[in-house]
Design a protein around this motif. Structure first.
Motif, short mmCIF file in Angstrom:
data_model
loop_
_atom_site.label_atom_id
_atom_site.label_comp_id
_atom_site.label_asym_id
_atom_site.label_seq_id
_atom_site.Cartn_x
_atom_site.Cartn_y
_atom_site.Cartn_z
N ARG A 182 -7.01 1.62 3.74
CA ARG A 182 -5.68 1.05 3.94
C ARG A 182 -4.69 2.08 4.45
NH1 ARG A 182 -4.94 -1.47 -1.92
NH2 ARG A 182 -5.93 0.53 -2.36
N LEU A 183 -5.02 3.36 4.34
CA LEU A 183 -4.14 4.40 4.87
C LEU A 183 -4.23 4.50 6.39
CD1 LEU A 183 -4.80 7.27 2.28
CD2 LEU A 183 -2.72 5.90 2.51
N THR B 59 3.51 9.50 -0.37
CA THR B 59 3.87 9.07 -1.73
C THR B 59 2.75 9.38 -2.71
OG1 THR B 59 5.22 7.28 -0.82
CG2 THR B 59 4.58 7.11 -3.14
N ARG B 60 1.50 9.14 -2.31
CA ARG B 60 0.37 9.43 -3.20
C ARG B 60 0.29 10.93 -3.50
NH1 ARG B 60 -4.68 5.39 -1.62
NH2 ARG B 60 -3.42 3.71 -0.72
N THR C 238 -11.90 8.22 2.36
CA THR C 238 -10.47 7.99 2.20
C THR C 238 -10.17 6.49 2.19
OG1 THR C 238 -10.04 10.05 3.37
CG2 THR C 238 -8.20 8.54 3.10
N THR D 158 0.83 -1.19 0.00
CA THR D 158 0.00 0.00 0.00
C THR D 158 0.87 1.25 0.00
OG1 THR D 158 -1.76 -1.15 1.19
CG2 THR D 158 -1.78 1.26 1.26
N LEU D 159 0.58 2.17 -0.86
CA LEU D 159 1.32 3.43 -0.90
C LEU D 159 0.84 4.33 0.23
CD1 LEU D 159 1.31 4.21 -4.73
CD2 LEU D 159 3.18 3.25 -3.40
N ASP D 160 1.78 4.90 0.98
CA ASP D 160 1.38 5.83 2.03
C ASP D 160 0.90 7.14 1.42
OD1 ASP D 160 3.66 7.29 1.32
OD2 ASP D 160 4.88 6.36 2.87
N TRP D 161 0.31 8.00 2.24
CA TRP D 161 -0.27 9.22 1.71
C TRP D 161 0.79 10.17 1.17
CZ3 TRP D 161 -4.18 11.07 -0.52
CH2 TRP D 161 -4.30 12.46 -0.70
N GLU E 205 -4.96 5.97 9.78
CA GLU E 205 -5.04 7.37 10.17
C GLU E 205 -3.73 8.10 9.90
OE1 GLU E 205 -6.25 7.52 14.20
OE2 GLU E 205 -8.22 6.61 13.83
N ALA E 206 -2.84 7.46 9.15
CA ALA E 206 -1.52 8.05 8.89
C ALA E 206 -1.57 8.89 7.62
CB ALA E 206 -0.47 6.94 8.77
N TYR E 207 -2.28 10.00 7.68
CA TYR E 207 -2.31 10.91 6.54
C TYR E 207 -2.60 12.32 7.03
CZ TYR E 207 -7.40 10.28 7.02
OH TYR E 207 -8.67 10.21 7.50
#
Length: 460
Positions: free
Chosen positions: A374-375, A240-241, A371, A235-238, A377-379
């Motif tokens: 898979r993110l 990176t997105r 949202t 999963t790409l973190d926020w 709450e890390a965004y």
């Protein structure tokens, strides 16, 4: 200056009437001392040539040959009883014929296998034209083991050029020979001159029979959609997105406003955003792109693209423009933030159309609940909310209400605040209602006028 040629069997007198007679002026050739003699050569079979006698005279008639004084003609056939030669010579001749036939057949098959469509006018495009043979060898004959992906317009293969050892991606696209092919190839070559860190470099093309092969630089991490929907990708973190979103926006701004011509991509979506070694986003697949000069109107009237990313006016008129690219980019923004496809037939009716679902949650005050789960709450809440709302603004049903890519970049970089817009303003239903009430689509209510002014204030 007169050349006569006669031919007769041995023991016969020289014929009075020549077999061939021609006037030949050799004064320009015989300019100095010359030699007179004979020459011969062999063909594919072993042969021998003999001169048993000859006479020559510079002036007048040459001396008549006395055949009785000529040596005997050498034996030209094997002696009787030499069965080895009698058997071996025909076999050798037959073998040679088979070898020649095999070589000819191989050459014919080779030419058919690597046959290309090449016209004289394409020679002016130089190194952008790849030979089919080089691409065939680079991809190991387009084997499935080197298949990178399959799209609506063709298959993409990984390859390694034998000369430079550089990695490439080759897309095979079916095409029909048409009158505008020259202009189309000219556009492809022009797109090959694009230079931007967030665009996949189009290296060249090849035309062969009924297909067009587009050659791109190879992106080792593949397409973004594999990370959003694939089970075998992390999963790409926020962070990176968000970096990928900013990169694609920067690349689109370059295409629309900063290059020498305007480039309409016409197929912006997650599967056409490729990731390099450092997971930076690069917009690729320019097979559908079209170019036109700044200040002019594009003439495209054919609807191309991917369902779910098509602007409503594009479906009605078929006319693509930079603002239809903005619409697709808006859908792309929502797609990346939510980790869901724009249209998901397997989802509940409420979630069938992604942008409608996000808009409904905004109306309920729960937009962040769309949202990607898979993110976790890390965004960054502010960034996610910005991306979702900007995605809805870019995909506004009215083309005049969408921002330009320069404005989009300013919003994403924090150089301009996003206009204060209500969810109702962005809904397609409100747009239809205004049209039913007889309000011109170009005339907005007071709220819309304020929003439009706010949007344009961040422009050029």
């Amino acid at each position: 200056m007169l050349l006569n040629v006669t031919l007769a069997s041995i023991q016969m007198a020289k014929p009075q009437k020549p077999l061939l007679s021609a006037i030949i002026d050799l004064s320009s050739v015989l300019t100095g001392p010359m030699y007179v003699g004979f020459s011969s050569s062999t063909g594919s079979l072993l042969t021998s040539h003999y001169i048993l006698g000859w006479s020559f005279n510079m002036n007048g008639v040459a001396q008549v040959l006395n055949y009785s004084l000529l040596p005997s003609l050498p034996r030209v056939r094997p002696k009787r009883g030499s069965k080895a030669l009698t058997i071996s010579l025909p076999l050798a001749s037959a073998g040679l014929v088979l070898i020649v036939a095999g070589v000819v057949a191989f050459i014919v098959r080779w030419r058919i296998k690597y046959a290309e469509v090449l016209e004289d006018w394409e020679l002016q495009y130089g190194p952008h034209r790849y030979s089919y043979k080089d691409l065939y060898e680079a991809t190991k004959g387009f084997e499935d083991e080197d298949l990178l992906g399959i799209g609506g317009f063709g298959k993409v293969y990984k390859g390694v050029l034998q000369t430079s050892k550089s990695e490439i991606a080759v897309k095979r696209v079916s095409h029909e020979s048409r009158q505008g092919m020259r202009e189309f190839v000219a556009e492809i070559v022009s797109i090959g001159r694009l230079r931007h860190r967030n665009l996949v470099q189009l290296l060249g093309y090849c035309r062969r029979k009924g297909e067009l092969l587009l050659v791109y630089e190879y992106m080792p991490n593949g397409s973004l959609d594999k990370f959003l929907y694939g089970q075998d990708k992390p999963t790409l973190d926020w962070a990176t997105r968000f970096r990928i979103i900013n990169g694609v926006a920067s690349g689109l701004l370059y295409l629309h406003e900063d290059w020498e011509q305007v480039v309409i991509h016409r197929d912006i979506k997650a599967s056409n955003v490729l990731l390099d070694h450092e997971l930076n986003g690069r917009l690729g697949d320019f097979g559908l792109a079209r170019l036109y000069d700044h200040g002019t109107v594009p003439l495209t009237t054919r609807v191309v693209g991917t369902m779910g990313y098509l602007a409503p006016e594009l479906v009605r008129t078929g006319k693509a423009a930079t603002i239809t690219d903005v619409f697709a980019f808006g859908i792309f923004l929502v797609e990346v933030a939510c980790g869901r496809r724009p249209v998901d037939p397997t989802a509940d009716e409420e979630k069938l159309i992604l942008s409608d679902w996000v808009l409904k949650n905004w109306q309920k005050g729960s937009i962040l609940e769309t949202t990607d789960p898979r993110l976790g709450e890390a965004y960054a809440v502010e960034e996610v909310e910005l991306v979702l709302k900007l995605g809805l603004l870019c995909s506004h049903p009215l083309p005049t209400e969408r921002p330009s890519m320069r404005q989009v970049v300013r919003y994403l970089e924090g150089h301009a605040p996003l206009p204060e817009l209500s969810p109702t303003y962005l809904s397609f239903g409100a747009f239809v209602q205004r049209r039913n009430d007889g309000v011109d689509g170009r005339i907005m209510s007071n709220t819309s006028q304020v929003a439009t002014t706010s949007v344009l204030s961040g422009g050029r």
